[in-house]
Design a protein around this motif. Structure first.
Motif, PDB file in Angstrom:
ATOM      1  N   ASN A 180      58.154  47.879  70.346  1.00  0.00           N
ATOM      2  CA  ASN A 180      58.416  49.252  70.799  1.00  0.00           C
ATOM      3  C   ASN A 180      59.915  49.492  70.971  1.00  0.00           C
ATOM      4  N   ARG A 224      46.692  46.396  65.954  1.00  0.00           N
ATOM      5  CA  ARG A 224      46.705  45.897  67.325  1.00  0.00           C
ATOM      6  C   ARG A 224      47.671  46.741  68.143  1.00  0.00           C
ATOM      7  N   GLU A 225      47.628  46.540  69.446  1.00  0.00           N
ATOM      8  CA  GLU A 225      48.607  47.201  70.311  1.00  0.00           C
ATOM      9  C   GLU A 225      49.973  46.559  70.072  1.00  0.00           C
ATOM     10  N   LYS A 276      51.341  50.556  64.275  1.00  0.00           N
ATOM     11  CA  LYS A 276      50.130  50.137  64.972  1.00  0.00           C
ATOM     12  C   LYS A 276      48.941  50.081  64.003  1.00  0.00           C
ATOM     13  N   ARG A 327      55.540  54.403  65.580  1.00  0.00           N
ATOM     14  CA  ARG A 327      54.605  53.599  66.373  1.00  0.00           C
ATOM     15  C   ARG A 327      53.187  53.722  65.836  1.00  0.00           C
TER      16      ARG A 327
END
Length: 187
Positions: free
Chosen positions: A102, A95-96, A90, A86
């Motif tokens: 996820n 960005r998220e 990311k 992650r």
């Protein structure tokens, strides 16, 4: 608490500690499930009642050590792989992450971890379903029943595979040098 360069250690630790706490519920549940799957009991309440009656409360924690041997590395590795992927993704995406991303990272982390820890899962299952038969005296006893034949066959297979590989490389190298020698003669 950990510096950023040690985030993997923090994630490994968090996964293991979380797994340790969860094991107090997961082990009895797993023992009941495994024994019901092998046909020892028809219902979960019957399983709990009869396990406790025949083996004591400890019977619900049969294979606890092997469960921890499987699940603590599983939880630690899976959580660490997930978080590290992650973080990397990311940073790349700048960005998220979205929920499907996820979920995909979680699936990948789970699949990799499952493959790594499968031998430990086999040990855990064997120890949990043995019940009063006490076929194995513990983790080492259980591991020996599968490890000796596996090591023998993997050793024989490795011998054949690598022996053939090296012979093939040798034959191909010899042919190549013969062709090169013939080509030089023709020039």
């Amino acid at each position: 608490m950990f510096p950023e360069n040690l985030s993997a250690v923090a994630h490994l630790t968090a996964g293991a500690v979380g797994g340790l706490g969860a094991s107090l519920i997961r082990v009895p549940t797993e023992v009941v499930k495994q024994r019901m799957q092998t046909g020892q009991f028809r219902t979960a309440p019957d399983a709990v009642r009869l396990i406790v009656a025949k083996e004591g409360f400890r019977g619900l924690f049969a294979g606890y050590g092997s469960f921890l041997l499987r699940d603590l590395p599983f939880d630690a590795i899976q959580f660490c792989i997930y978080e590290q992927l992650r973080i990397g993704y990311k940073l790349m995406a700048k960005r998220e992450l979205k929920d499907p991303e996820n979920a995909l990272i979680g699936a990948f982390a789970g699949a990799i971890t499952g493959a790594i820890t499968t031998p430990l899962d086999v040990l855990k299952t064997r120890l949990m379903i043995q019940g009063q038969t006490k076929q194995y005296s513990g983790i080492v006893s259980c591991a020996k029943t599968g490890i000796e034949p596996r090591v023998l066959w993997i050793g024989i297979g490795g011998s054949i595979f690598f022996g053939v590989l090296e012979k093939t490389k040798s034959v191909l190298a010899e042919r190549s040098s013969r062709k090169a020698a013939l080509a030089e003669k023709d020039e």
